[in-house]
Motif scaffolding. Structure first.
Motif, short mmCIF file in Angstrom:
data_model
loop_
_atom_site.label_atom_id
_atom_site.label_comp_id
_atom_site.label_asym_id
_atom_site.label_seq_id
_atom_site.Cartn_x
_atom_site.Cartn_y
_atom_site.Cartn_z
N ILE A 12 -5.61 -2.19 1.97
CA ILE A 12 -4.88 -1.36 1.00
C ILE A 12 -4.80 0.10 1.47
O ILE A 12 -3.97 0.86 1.01
N ALA A 13 -5.67 0.50 2.41
CA ALA A 13 -5.63 1.87 2.93
C ALA A 13 -4.47 2.02 3.92
O ALA A 13 -4.21 1.12 4.71
N ILE A 14 -3.78 3.15 3.86
CA ILE A 14 -2.70 3.41 4.81
C ILE A 14 -3.33 4.01 6.07
O ILE A 14 -3.92 5.08 6.02
N PRO A 15 -3.21 3.30 7.23
CA PRO A 15 -3.93 3.76 8.43
C PRO A 15 -3.54 5.19 8.84
O PRO A 15 -4.40 5.97 9.25
N GLU A 16 -2.27 5.53 8.68
CA GLU A 16 -1.82 6.87 9.08
C GLU A 16 -2.43 7.97 8.22
O GLU A 16 -2.31 9.15 8.52
N ARG A 17 -3.01 7.60 7.07
CA ARG A 17 -3.55 8.60 6.15
C ARG A 17 -5.07 8.56 6.11
O ARG A 17 -5.68 9.13 5.20
N LYS A 18 -5.69 7.91 7.06
CA LYS A 18 -7.15 7.75 7.06
C LYS A 18 -7.85 9.08 6.76
O LYS A 18 -7.52 10.11 7.35
N ASN A 19 -8.79 9.07 5.83
CA ASN A 19 -9.42 10.32 5.39
C ASN A 19 -10.83 10.04 4.86
O ASN A 19 -11.08 10.02 3.66
N ARG A 40 0.80 -1.23 0.00
CA ARG A 40 0.00 0.00 0.00
C ARG A 40 0.83 1.27 0.00
O ARG A 40 0.30 2.34 -0.27
N ALA A 46 -10.32 3.90 -1.13
CA ALA A 46 -10.03 3.25 0.15
C ALA A 46 -10.28 4.22 1.30
O ALA A 46 -10.57 5.40 1.08
N ASP A 47 -10.17 3.73 2.53
CA ASP A 47 -10.44 4.55 3.70
C ASP A 47 -9.49 5.73 3.83
O ASP A 47 -9.73 6.67 4.58
N ASP A 48 -8.34 5.71 3.11
CA ASP A 48 -7.45 6.88 3.13
C ASP A 48 -7.80 7.85 2.00
O ASP A 48 -7.09 8.82 1.78
#
Lengths: 437, 245
Positions: free
Chosen positions: B216-223, A36, A68-70
């Motif tokens: 696939i999402a980067i946890p530190e960049r949650k948005n 990722r 995605a959640d980001d």
């Protein structure tokens, strides 16, 4: 290959048991979690008709399938073939000294996942990268084989992005280019000193050699295809690269100069910037409270100015001010330093001049030129066209008329741009990734 | 101002526009609306004449092919209350040819082009967001509820892409369906719809996709705000990865 019926068999699940699926779930968790941090997700730049019996085609503009959640777009099944790495790069989550769970897919697993996801319209195709275990060639060969099975056995016509492992042999790079739409070699860090310090097992030459080879092969293929339509395509969507921002001390000016060089000399389609996310503790790495997302955003904006707006790195930054302004986008910052350029008269200015105005982008500059053939464009008309007037109004006149009575004193102008016209304060942290196109 | 009315059908609209253009009235001084049969309604009802509508299309196709394209997207948006804008837009298209789409400072051009763009945007979005599920009999089904009536161009897109599998696309809001049998496309309506049984493997693949989506999402960049602005919640209902949210 040919002669397939309308209904596909499901090789992956015909033998499948519950256990098999759990194992795959786990592999996906490990190997997409490890992939990722690669920013590239573009599925654009290639235009392939699907074959009669096959599955899949590509669309010139690219298609996003989810977010995605980001907030980043998902267009490809982005995955590592393996995260079992013999390298020990300081910044990387997969470094050999990191005690993370390790996993590897078989070629068949990646092929089946790609096909099953594609048939359900989850994805445009596959983005395949990998950690390096035995040797660069060993890994590269395994990755190329996945793509070759997809193309030749599954008749897959969708998008394939293959990462090139630095140090792979030219023969494997060529094979990769013949089956993939896009191939990319990550430059990783913006200078060879930083590469030496943080990724001592990766050599600058091993990164640049395949880049040059890809550029040359793509050029040859273009010439050949002009002679014959049947000549093979080589990476029709071009090559891209990625560098990590904020793990090493380079300035934005150094980074932009590097990008400009890559676009001009290596003929790259895209340079991706990836804000450093501290996943390891290592005394060679800076300690950051959060990933430098705003800096990454500003770099993408500046990158756009290089590629589509006719700016040079030296216009955007200088040795005295080598880093991008956090409060203003790079074009507004340039405009504030160049009051002599403004106001621009929108009914007479050339396309190149319009592009220099904050709030006027490529699309609105073209629309202004089309609209003023009918009648002079007014302030009201600028809004209809889609110009961002809250920025542009300070820098333009419409048939000689400025917008209201604007105080164009530089200090006052800065203030107005920052907080708007006295109403609510503008939040500069508007983090959108323009890099996904 | 001249006031005219039509019967509310798409064909009636084009035919009304054709007769106004033939009448010599200045389109900028003319208003066109759907007949409501209210007591105080003003204006003359124009009879629907399909030959007239057809002829207008043909003339426009020759004069301004891009405008015909815009018109096609405009009708997908199924907007009402923009009849007058459409009348003026078509008059301008005959006058200026395809350059008309650049005349965005004209209110009617702006309204028509913006509406057409809205439909185009949703069509593009659905190409990515549509989800097929495998049914027990091996065929595939995708359900959707888009704002615009995009099923025809959307089905054509998938007839080039997923040509080796038999599938249906169902627009639950309009009860319309498209069917690809592996060779040809057909369209129809479905008044009664119940979701058929899924294949044995379907749930397992859906779980694999949900796992991928999460990791696939980067946890530190949650948005979540950015996620929602790119993928509005109205589309989540049929998204495999958004089930249970």
């Amino acid at each position: 290959m040919g002669g397939r019926g309308a209904l596909h068999s499901l090789p992956l699940f015909r033998l499948s048991s519950y256990i098999r699926c759990m194992e795959l779930q786990e592999k996906i968790t490990i190997l997409s979690g490890a992939a990722r941090y690669d920013a590239s997700c573009a599925s654009s730049g290639s235009n392939r008709e699907g074959s009669a019996g096959g599955t899949g085609n590509t669309s010139q503009g690219g298609i996003c399938h989810s977010w995605a959640d980001d907030g980043r777009c998902i267009s490809l099944l982005k995955i590592l073939l393996s995260n079992d790495c013999r390298y020990d790069c300081a910044y990387c989550v997969n470094r050999s000294s990191n005690p993370v769970p390790r996993a590897s897919f078989t070629a068949r697993e990646v092929v089946d996942l790609t096909m099953e996801f594609y048939r359900r319209n989850y994805i445009e195709g596959l983005f395949l990268s990998s950690a390096v275990n035995v040797s660069p060639d060993h890994t590269m060969e395994a990755m190329v084989r996945v793509a070759e099975i997809l193309r030749n056995e599954e008749c897959f016509g969708g998008y394939i992005h293959l990462k090139i492992i630095p140090g792979s042999s030219p023969e494997l790079v060529r094979r990769a280019g013949l089956v993939a739409d896009r191939i990319s070699v990550n430059i990783e860090l913006p200078s060879s000193e930083s590469l030496h310090r943080l990724a001592p097992q990766k050599k600058k030459e091993a990164i640049l050699a395949p880049m040059k080879l890809i550029g040359a092969e793509a050029g040859v293929s273009l010439v050949e295809r002009r002679k014959s339509r049947n000549a093979p395509r080589f990476a029709p969507a071009g090559q891209s690269t990625q560098m990590i921002i904020g793990a090493s001390p380079e300035t934005d000016l150094q980074i932009l100069r590097l990008s400009q060089g890559l676009y001009r000399k290596m003929n790259l389609k895209r340079v991706y910037y990836s804000a450093f996310v501290p996943v390891n503790s290592d005394n060679r790495l800076p300690v950051l409270a959060a990933p430098p997302l705003l800096r990454e955003h500003r770099l993408y904006q500046a990158d756009w100015l290089l590629r589509f707006y006719g700016f040079s790195p030296e216009e955007i930054l200088s040795d005295d001010a080598p880093n991008l302004d956090e409060s203003f986008d790079p074009k507004t910052a340039w405009a504030l330093r160049h009051p002599e350029f403004f106001p621009v008269e929108v009914n007479r200015a050339s396309y190149a001049t319009l592009l220099r105005v904050p709030g006027i982008g490529v699309v609105s500059a073209k629309r202004i030129i089309a609209a003023r053939r009918f009648a002079p464009v007014t302030h009201e008309g600028m809004k209809k066209i889609g110009v961002v007037m809250k920025r542009a109004k300070y820098f333009i006149t419409c048939s000689g008329r400025p917008f209201d009575k604007l105080d164009q004193q530089p200090a006052r102008l800065r203030q107005s741009l920052l907080i708007g016209d006295g109403s609510e304060p503008k939040v500069p942290r508007q983090l959108v990734l323009p890099g996904m196109g | 101002m001249n006031h005219y009315l039509y019967d509310g059908t798409p064909e009636g609209l084009v035919s009304a526009i054709a007769s106004i253009l033939d009448s010599g009235d200045d389109p900028e001084q003319t208003v066109l609306a759907v007949q409501q049969n209210t007591l105080f309604e003003e204006g003359m009802l124009l009879r629907t004449d399909s030959a007239l509508a057809e002829a207008l299309f043909e003339r426009l196709r020759l004069r301004a092919p891009d405008a015909v394209q815009t018109l096609w997207y405009f009708t997908m948006a199924e907007t009402t209350e923009l009849e007058t804008s459409l009348l003026r837009y078509i008059a301008l298209a005959f006058e200026h040819g395809d350059r008309v789409n650049g005349y965005l400072t004209h209110a009617s051009v702006k309204a028509v082009v913006a509406t057409a763009r809205k439909a185009g945007r949703e069509l593009h979005r659905m190409k990515g967001l549509l989800r097929f599920e495998q049914l027990r009999d091996g065929t595939w089904l995708a359900r959707m509820e888009p704002d615009c009536n995009v099923i025809q161009p959307l089905a054509r897109h998938f007839s080039r892409r997923l040509r080796a599998q038999e599938w249906f696309i169902y627009d639950a809001g309009r009860h319309s369906a498209a069917h690809w049998d592996g060779h040809a496309l057909s369209f129809g309506t479905l008044e009664q719809f119940s979701r058929p049984e899924l294949s044995a493997e379907e749930e397992a693949v859906q779980q694999l996709w949900q796992t991928f989506f999460k990791t696939i999402a980067i946890p530190e960049r949650k948005n979540p705000r950015l996620q929602k602005s790119n993928m509005p919640a109205k589309y989540w209902k049929y998204l495999t990865e958004k089930q249970g949210e």
